[in-house]
Design a protein around this motif. Structure first.
Motif, PDB file in Angstrom:
ATOM      1  N   ALA A   1      -0.748  10.845  -1.101  1.00  0.00           N
ATOM      2  CA  ALA A   1      -1.245   9.573  -0.558  1.00  0.00           C
ATOM      3  C   ALA A   1      -0.470   9.189   0.700  1.00  0.00           C
ATOM      4  O   ALA A   1      -1.022   8.667   1.669  1.00  0.00           O
ATOM      5  CB  ALA A   1      -1.138   8.476  -1.615  1.00  0.00           C
TER       6      ALA A   1
ATOM      7  N   THR B   1       5.893   9.656   3.267  1.00  0.00           N
ATOM      8  CA  THR B   1       5.698   9.412   4.703  1.00  0.00           C
ATOM      9  C   THR B   1       6.058   7.964   5.046  1.00  0.00           C
ATOM     10  O   THR B   1       6.737   7.691   6.046  1.00  0.00           O
ATOM     11  CB  THR B   1       4.227   9.716   5.076  1.00  0.00           C
ATOM     12  OG1 THR B   1       3.949  11.076   4.724  1.00  0.00           O
ATOM     13  CG2 THR B   1       3.977   9.495   6.553  1.00  0.00           C
TER      14      THR B   1
ATOM     15  N   LYS C   1       3.299   8.295   0.245  1.00  0.00           N
ATOM     16  CA  LYS C   1       4.453   7.490  -0.172  1.00  0.00           C
ATOM     17  C   LYS C   1       5.717   7.933   0.556  1.00  0.00           C
ATOM     18  O   LYS C   1       6.455   7.116   1.122  1.00  0.00           O
ATOM     19  CB  LYS C   1       4.647   7.599  -1.700  1.00  0.00           C
ATOM     20  CG  LYS C   1       3.431   7.130  -2.501  1.00  0.00           C
ATOM     21  CD  LYS C   1       3.616   7.256  -4.010  1.00  0.00           C
ATOM     22  CE  LYS C   1       3.717   8.671  -4.535  1.00  0.00           C
ATOM     23  NZ  LYS C   1       2.517   9.508  -4.286  1.00  0.00           N
TER      24      LYS C   1
END
Ligand code: ADP
Ligand code: MG
Length: 160
Positions: free
Chosen positions: A47, A51, A49
């Motif tokens: 998703a 990053t 996270k």
């Protein structure tokens, strides 16, 4: 750490179209965080996270974005900033409250730390007890929706 259940909440929503934009959102979110806080990061694998944590760590001057890597195997990474220490934790591989205890998260909690916990929502204790929750949702190949919900107590600290 505040139990946010009944307190008023402040919400921020962002939409990004690249990993770089998510990192920038992380820098913005860093300005809203104050130690001590416990932040739960939710969202599927990939998703964004980790990053987002790159941006938060950079915003807190605790690490450069390229130095932030996934703690999937090491479980806990620490980044030291001038005013706060950031602990980036990934509970993906942790399944029982007993295993969770061995990480010694409680020993980390003190006045100048921020805990960012991926997959924290797997455990009742972090669902109940957190200062902010950041949810990342994949809405396209590179598009992400990022929702931050702060408890009232975090907002007070964040705004002063
Ligand atoms: P998680 O920690 O949630 O498993 P990561 O941050 O490790 O996810 O991985 C996210 C992946 O998705 C990376 O390869 C990143 O480059 C890619 N990506 C593409 N678009 C975005 C975006 N808008 N925000 C964050 N990551 C993105
Ligand atoms: Mg991750």
């Amino acid at each position: 750490m505040a139990a946010g259940k009944t307190s008023p909440k402040m919400t921020r929503e962002y939409r990004t179209a690249s990993a770089d934009e998510t990192i920038e959102v992380g820098r913005q979110i860093a300005k809203l965080l104050a130690a001590p806080s416990l932040v739960v990061l939710t969202g599927d694998l990939g998703a964004g996270k980790t990053t987002l944590v790159k941006g938060i760590a950079q915003g807190l001057q605790a690490a450069e974005e390229e130095d932030v890597t996934s703690p999937t195997f090491t479980l806990v990474h620490e980044y030291r900033g001038p005013s706060v220490n950031l602990f980036h934790i990934d509970l993906y591989r942790i399944d029982t409250p007993r295993e969770l205890l061995t990480l010694g998260i409680d020993d980390l909690i003190d006045s100048h730390i921020i805990l960012l916990i991926e997959w924290g929502e797997k455990f009742e204790r972090f669902r109940r007890e957190h200062d902010a929750e950041i949810a990342i949702r994949r809405v396209g190949e590179d598009e992400r929706e990022i929702t931050v919900v702060f408890t009232a107590e975090t907002r007070r600290r964040g705004e002063t």
